[in-house]
Design an enzyme around this catalytic site. Structure first.
Site, short mmCIF file in Angstrom:
data_model
loop_
_atom_site.label_atom_id
_atom_site.label_comp_id
_atom_site.label_asym_id
_atom_site.label_seq_id
_atom_site.Cartn_x
_atom_site.Cartn_y
_atom_site.Cartn_z
N HIS A 75 -0.44 2.55 -4.89
CA HIS A 75 -0.08 3.36 -3.85
C HIS A 75 0.21 2.74 -2.71
CE1 HIS A 75 -0.93 6.53 -1.15
NE2 HIS A 75 -1.78 5.83 -0.37
N ASP A 78 3.75 1.54 -2.52
CA ASP A 78 4.74 2.58 -2.28
C ASP A 78 4.50 2.79 -1.00
OD1 ASP A 78 6.23 4.84 -3.14
OD2 ASP A 78 4.36 6.07 -2.81
#
Length: 119
Positions: A75, A78
């Protein structure tokens, strides 16, 4: 530093950068160009901090390879890459707003010269 700390620090700095970028876009949209450069600089510094943390993590991981990649790390990566892409798009949008603003000022001046009574 453990992977949760690395991840949260990357997310923190990338999130700060995103905030500065969106503030600068809003300023451009409102024709307030004076503060934009400092907001972009702040965003750039935040992204650099996130990138440094990412690099440190990669270096440490190379020394002791992780068996599993935590979701929070995915995460964080990203989030960082998304904000880096947004930065480029927002800079382009700001330039478009700047050009539009300049053209509107020129158009207003021309209209005032041609017919002051129209205004």
């Amino acid at each position: 530093m453990n992977h949760e700390d690395f991840s949260m620090n990357i997310i923190l700095h990338a999130g700060n950068a995103k905030g500065y970028l969106h503030e600068s876009l809003q300023l451009a949209k409102n024709g307030e160009f004076e503060q934009i450069d400092s907001k972009i600089k702040q965003a750039t510094e935040e992204l650099l901090n996130a990138h440094k943390i990412q690099t440190k993590f990669i270096q440490e991981d190379a020394e002791e390879t992780m068996e599993n990649i935590p979701v929070i790390l995915v995460h964080a990566q990203d989030h960082l890459m998304t904000v880096m892409s947004e930065k480029q798009l927002i800079i382009e949008l700001i330039e478009m707003y700047r050009k539009q603003h300049d053209m509107n000022l020129k158009l207003d001046m021309l209209l005032e010269q041609d017919s002051p009574t129209l205004r």
